[in-house]
Design a protein around this motif. Sequence first.
Motif, PDB file in Angstrom:
ATOM      1  N   ASN A 137       0.828  -1.203   0.000  1.00  0.00           N
ATOM      2  CA  ASN A 137       0.000   0.000   0.000  1.00  0.00           C
ATOM      3  C   ASN A 137       0.863   1.255   0.000  1.00  0.00           C
ATOM      4  O   ASN A 137       0.567   2.234  -0.688  1.00  0.00           O
TER       5      ASN A 137
ATOM      6  N   TYR B  74      -6.402   5.677 -12.967  1.00  0.00           N
ATOM      7  CA  TYR B  74      -6.235   7.138 -12.840  1.00  0.00           C
ATOM      8  C   TYR B  74      -6.035   7.761 -14.236  1.00  0.00           C
ATOM      9  O   TYR B  74      -6.663   8.770 -14.580  1.00  0.00           O
TER      10      TYR B  74
ATOM     11  N   GLU C   3       0.681   3.995  -2.924  1.00  0.00           N
ATOM     12  CA  GLU C   3       0.259   5.359  -2.582  1.00  0.00           C
ATOM     13  C   GLU C   3       1.331   6.373  -2.977  1.00  0.00           C
ATOM     14  O   GLU C   3       1.031   7.445  -3.493  1.00  0.00           O
TER      15      GLU C   3
ATOM     16  N   ALA D 216       1.402   6.844  -6.703  1.00  0.00           N
ATOM     17  CA  ALA D 216       0.236   7.612  -7.148  1.00  0.00           C
ATOM     18  C   ALA D 216       0.439   9.104  -6.877  1.00  0.00           C
ATOM     19  O   ALA D 216       0.062   9.950  -7.689  1.00  0.00           O
TER      20      ALA D 216
ATOM     21  N   ARG E 260      -4.020   0.829 -10.301  1.00  0.00           N
ATOM     22  CA  ARG E 260      -4.139   2.221  -9.852  1.00  0.00           C
ATOM     23  C   ARG E 260      -3.700   3.189 -10.943  1.00  0.00           C
ATOM     24  O   ARG E 260      -4.374   4.183 -11.236  1.00  0.00           O
ATOM     25  N   SER E 261      -2.543   2.894 -11.530  1.00  0.00           N
ATOM     26  CA  SER E 261      -1.987   3.782 -12.542  1.00  0.00           C
ATOM     27  C   SER E 261      -2.923   3.864 -13.748  1.00  0.00           C
ATOM     28  O   SER E 261      -3.249   4.942 -14.247  1.00  0.00           O
TER      29      SER E 261
END
Length: 366
Positions: free
Chosen positions: A23, A346, A27, A30, A342-343
Motif C-alpha cells: 500500500n 487514474y 500510494e 500515485a 491504480r496507474s
Amino acid sequence: MTNYIPYSDNIEVQQSDEQQINNKIVESMARVNRLMYEKHRHAIRDAHAKSHGILKGELQIYDNLPEHIAQGLFKSPRSYPVIVRFSTAQGSIMPDKMSVFRGMAIKVIGVEGEKLLPELSDAVTQDFLLVNYPIIPTGTIKEYLAAQENIEKMADSGELLQQIGQKAAVGVQKVLAAVGLADDTNQLSAPGPHILGDTYFSMAALRYGDYVAKINVKPLSENVKALAGQKIDDQIIDNDEHAFLTEIIASFFQSGTAEYEMGAQLCTDLDSMPIEDGSVQWPEEKSPYQPVAKLVFHPQETFSAARRVYADDVLSFNPFHCLPEHRPLGNIMRVRRLAYERSSSYRHHMNAQERGEPQSIDELPE
Ligand code: HEM
C-alpha cells in the motif's frame, strides 16, 4: 533428466507486512504520478510513460515443443496477432538522450480461456511485460519501497521536479544511483545502444503451466541481431535529442522485417533461482532460455498519431492480465497487481478515456 521445479500454489511465500508495504509503494507512486499530471495536464503511466513505437506483429508458437515448455499459451503451435509497445522506464516524458531501461510490452490477441483478473476474465488478450535487463535490482518490495520513498521525497520539492522526472523510475538501478544508494555507472547521460537490438526479460518469475519460469525475447533475424549493442549514430541523436528512439524504430520498419525469439528459462533449483527475490539472476548454465515462439514484424508505420494515442491513452498492459497458467510470482510481482490497476484507472479517468481490450488486431490504428 533435468529436474524442473513443479508449480504449486504454495511456492510463493508471503512477506511480513506485505500488504502494508504494498500500500505504501502504491500510494507513493500515485502521489508522484499526480505531480506528473499537473506538469503535463495529461495523465501518463506511473512508469514507462513514454512510448517510442507501437508495432503490429505475430507470435508464432513453435511446433513440436517438448512437454515441459509446451505449457499454457505455448501448448499448441498457433499463431496470434500481437501489439507491442516499446517504451522507456521513467514515469515522465524525458529526452531520449538519457539512457534508461527500456520496456517491451506485448499484448497477444485471440487467446481463449478465462483470464486471471476478474474484471478482464472474458478478454481475449494476454499480456507479457519485459525490460531490457535480466533482473530487477530492487528485487523485493522492501527495497523497492525504500527507493520509491526517496523518489517521492525529492519529488516533493517543486524545483526538483524536472530532475526527478529524469531520475524517477529510470530503471531501479538508476533510481538507486539517483538517491545515492548505488554506483552511478554514468550510463545515464550516454544514449544506450539501438533499441531494436536489445534482449528483453520478465526480470522476475511467472507460472509456466506446470512449472515456473522467467521469459525473454531476443533478436533472431540477422538485421536485428546486428543492432545488438550497436551505438546509435551521433547525427541521428543530434537531429532530435528528444525522439531519436522513435525515429530509428520508424525508419527501420519503413522497409524492414524483424524476427525475435521468445524463450522460457525454467526454474530447476529454488535456492539459486529464487522466486521471492527478483534481483537474483537465474544462472543460464543451470537452466538456459529454451525457444518457445517467434515474433515477426513486417514493414509498417510505427508511430502514427492515431497509434500513439491508442497505445498511450486507450491501452493498458498488465502482467496480471494473463491466463492463470502465467500468473506472475514473488513479492515484487505481487505488488504490481495493485500498482498497474491504480496507474491505469487514474490515467483513463483523468484523460476521459475508456479502457479497452482489443477483440481483434484491426482495432490497432494504422
Ligand atoms: C518486475 C519487473 C518489471 C517489469 C519487467 C516491468 C515492466 C513494465 C513495462 C514494460 C511497462 C510498460 C507497459 C506499457 O507499455 O503499457 C510497465 C509499466 C508500469 N510498471 Fe512495471 N515492470 C516491473 C516492475 C514493476 C514494479 C515492481 C512496479 C511497482 C510496484 C511497476 C509499476 C508499473 C506501473 C505503475 C506501470 C504503468 C501501468 C499503466 O499505467 O498502465 N513495475 N512496467
